[in-house]
Enzyme design. Structure first.
Site, PDB file in Angstrom:
ATOM      1  N   ARG A  53      45.347  40.597  -0.903  1.00  0.00           N
ATOM      2  CA  ARG A  53      45.429  39.145  -1.024  1.00  0.00           C
ATOM      3  C   ARG A  53      46.070  38.479   0.183  1.00  0.00           C
ATOM      4  NH1 ARG A  53      44.792  41.324  -5.728  1.00  0.00           N
ATOM      5  NH2 ARG A  53      46.138  42.873  -4.791  1.00  0.00           N
ATOM      6  N   THR A  54      47.168  39.034   0.669  1.00  0.00           N
ATOM      7  CA  THR A  54      47.898  38.327   1.723  1.00  0.00           C
ATOM      8  C   THR A  54      47.062  38.272   3.003  1.00  0.00           C
ATOM      9  OG1 THR A  54      49.930  39.101   0.718  1.00  0.00           O
ATOM     10  CG2 THR A  54      50.121  38.169   2.910  1.00  0.00           C
ATOM     11  N   LYS A  82      51.470  55.999  18.492  1.00  0.00           N
ATOM     12  CA  LYS A  82      51.786  56.772  19.708  1.00  0.00           C
ATOM     13  C   LYS A  82      53.258  56.671  20.070  1.00  0.00           C
ATOM     14  CE  LYS A  82      47.289  55.490  21.625  1.00  0.00           C
ATOM     15  NZ  LYS A  82      46.672  54.628  22.652  1.00  0.00           N
ATOM     16  N   ARG A 103      52.986  42.111   8.592  1.00  0.00           N
ATOM     17  CA  ARG A 103      53.451  42.882   7.428  1.00  0.00           C
ATOM     18  C   ARG A 103      53.843  44.262   7.937  1.00  0.00           C
ATOM     19  NH1 ARG A 103      50.789  43.482   1.534  1.00  0.00           N
ATOM     20  NH2 ARG A 103      51.776  41.430   1.426  1.00  0.00           N
ATOM     21  N   HIS A 131      59.126  38.226   0.990  1.00  0.00           N
ATOM     22  CA  HIS A 131      57.700  37.899   1.095  1.00  0.00           C
ATOM     23  C   HIS A 131      57.593  36.384   0.866  1.00  0.00           C
ATOM     24  CE1 HIS A 131      53.476  38.085   0.963  1.00  0.00           C
ATOM     25  NE2 HIS A 131      53.274  39.057   0.100  1.00  0.00           N
TER      26      HIS A 131
HETATM   27  C1  NCD Z   1      52.823  42.033  -3.324  1.00  0.00           C
HETATM   28  C2  NCD Z   1      53.391  42.670  -2.078  1.00  0.00           C
HETATM   29  O1  NCD Z   1      52.688  43.119  -1.179  1.00  0.00           O
HETATM   30  O2  NCD Z   1      54.623  42.694  -1.996  1.00  0.00           O
HETATM   31  N1  NCD Z   1      51.467  41.729  -3.237  1.00  0.00           N
HETATM   32  C3  NCD Z   1      51.048  40.588  -2.609  1.00  0.00           C
HETATM   33  O3  NCD Z   1      51.357  40.342  -1.468  1.00  0.00           O
HETATM   34  N2  NCD Z   1      50.313  39.735  -3.312  1.00  0.00           N
HETATM   35  C4  NCD Z   1      53.203  42.727  -4.572  1.00  0.00           C
HETATM   36  C5  NCD Z   1      52.999  44.209  -4.682  1.00  0.00           C
HETATM   37  O4  NCD Z   1      52.538  44.885  -3.777  1.00  0.00           O
HETATM   38  O5  NCD Z   1      53.335  44.705  -5.751  1.00  0.00           O
END
Ligand code: NCD
Length: 477
Positions: A53-54, A82, A103, A131
């Site tokens: 999703r992100t 590397k 991320r 997040h």
């Molecule tokens: C979450 C995450 O990556 O922290 N998902 C997201 O970004 N929608 C929640 C999860 O991974 O459980």
């Protein structure tokens, strides 16, 4: 917002949050109405951890705005594999793009990226830390569903220990006066540093209350050491800030056992990937709150169910057609919310409510540094994972006692002694004796978490120095 980057939900003022949500609301009316707003801009989407999703919604958002996206996914497909540092990686990607969305599995990775990037950085999840853009989606969903963010009752369920979405959401919700219920999986309660922050900085006491109606969420489970035992208590904060400093003996809030039928359930999966290497890695799955038609029944008839997704088994598929479930809408809102965020960060749209006040938040707070004796105790903190790129830095807090929080991952260090020079002698004293007028004075001291540390650095206790020493020197200004 420091350097126009978003690392933590706390980087945003309430006005900035409202500006993002207002613009997202406008954009959500017609996602196709801004096809050239970001044209000429490139977003680097660097996802060194799994994402659906992100990443998907950030890239969709940039495409909807007419910008372009360059991307890398997984450590294995970049030069991090590397042995390249994250600092170098970020420096290089900065020269290829106008905005970095990062991320990464290390806590504090986004903060480090801001130090090295020459373009704004958005934290899309740094280990179990934060997040913030998920929180913006969560707040947007809640505002759409409930019309108002003020005074909501929200039950945060599941892996409160490792869940970065929960950590950011707590502080987003407390800003708007929410009443929070903590409904954790067994052994997966909030980290201590998050609890301390809720109580000390946000002035919301955390109170143990009878589990009441929430018992049902744990019902009929198998597995776990305490299988079959009822859950007797959980924790909550009241909705009104606790004015501890004004009314020390006179708390003016009430704790309610039952949240009422309109509670919001924010459900999260167990973050097993963050347990690797920790003692709990081998722990059996104990009691874990689960949402299904059976556990919800009528007692929460007007509830709202949110989940950042992905789900595993904590949220039953039988909830998908239930009128209370809003988690797929919540995922869809990722596009307008991130369109708004990108537009504001790239200054393609004006900050309206936040306006001029944004300039004030560009100032970095004074911090004390690792050379003063303390280091972050979090093994997954970027300061321990990539120490060559960042010096440990700590924000200073004085309530309820002098303590420092890591500027990267938020873990807390509470020193027991401080060290100072008195007429050429190195003396250490209990932290309770430390007096200072401004935080800048703290640069003159060293700090120790044990007596051995102080002795190891050649400091002696004040009592053993007293025969020869002159009056105690304290910095006054
Ligand atoms: C979450 C995450 O990556 O922290 N998902 C997201 O970004 N929608 C929640 C999860 O991974 O459980």
């Amino acid at each position: 917002m420091y350097k126009n980057s978003l690392v933590s939900i706390e980087d945003l003022s309430n006005e900035e949050i409202e500006d993002i949500l207002d613009l997202a609301q406008e954009m959500q009316q017609n996602l196709r109405a801004f096809p050239t707003l970001a044209s000429g801009n490139i977003m680097a989407s660097l996802f060194f951890e799994a994402s659906t999703r992100t990443r998907g919604s950030f890239e969709s958002a940039m495409n909807r705005l007419g910008g372009r996206t360059i991307t890398t996914t997984g450590i294995g497909s970049s030069s991090l594999e590397k042995g390249e540092t994250l600092a170098d990686t970020v420096r290089v990607w900065s020269s290829y793009s106008d905005l970095i969305v990062l991320r990464h599995p290390w806590e504090g990775a986004a903060r480090l990226a801001v130090d090295y990037a020459s373009v704004p950085v958005i934290n899309a999840g740094d280990g179990g830390h934060e997040h913030p853009t998920q929180t913006l989606c969560d707040l947007f969903t809640l505002r759409a569903e409930k019309r108002n963010l003020e005074g909501l009752k929200v039950a945060l369920c599941g892996d409160l220990k490792h869940g970065r979405t929960v950590h950011s959401l707590i502080f987003g919700l407390l800003r708007f006066g929410a009443e929070l219920y903590f409904v954790p999986g067994e052994g997966l309660d909030l980290p201590e540093h998050v609890k301390t922050k809720i109580e000390a900085q946000y002035k919301r006491p955390i109170e143990k209350i009878p589990a009441g109606d929430f018992q049902a969420l744990y019902g009929g489970q198998t597995g776990g050491s305490q299988d079959g035992e009822p859950l007797d208590a959980l924790y909550m904060t009241p909705s009104k800030p606790h004015l501890r400093t004004l009314f020390e003996d006179e708390p003016n809030f009430e704790f309610k056992t039952s949240p009422g039928r309109e509670v919001v359930f924010y459900v999260t999966r167990r973050q097993t990937e963050r347990e690797t290497g920790s003692p709990s890695a081998q722990a059996p799955v104990g009691k874990y709150p689960r949402i299904s038609k059976a556990t919800m029944k009528k007692r929460f008839s007007r509830a709202t169910v949110l989940h950042p997704l992905p789900r595993v088994d904590e949220l039953s598929y039988d909830m998908d057609d239930d009128h209370r479930s809003k988690y797929f809408v919540q995922a869809a809102y990722g596009v307008p919310v991130r369109m708004a965020l990108i537009s504001l960060i790239l200054e393609l749209k004006p900050w309206k409510k936040a306006g001029e006040r944004r300039a004030e938040s560009q100032v970095e707070e004074p911090t004390i540094v690792a050379t003063q004796g303390i280091e972050c105790a979090n093994p997954n903190c970027v300061t321990n994972r990539e120490s060559q790129s960042c010096e440990s830095r700590f924000l200073v807090f004085t309530e309820p006692q002098v303590r420092f929080t890591c500027n990267y991952c938020g873990w807390e260090i509470a020193p027991i002694f401080y060290g100072t020079q008195q007429r050429g002698r190195k003396i250490y004293k209990p932290i309770g004796k430390l007096r200072f007028k401004s935080q800048h004075q703290l640069f003159q001291f060293r700090f120790f978490c044990s007596e051995d540390e102080a002795l190891g650095e050649g400091f002696v206790s004040v009592s053993s120095a007293v025969e020869t020493a002159a009056p105690v020197f304290e910095v006054k200004d």
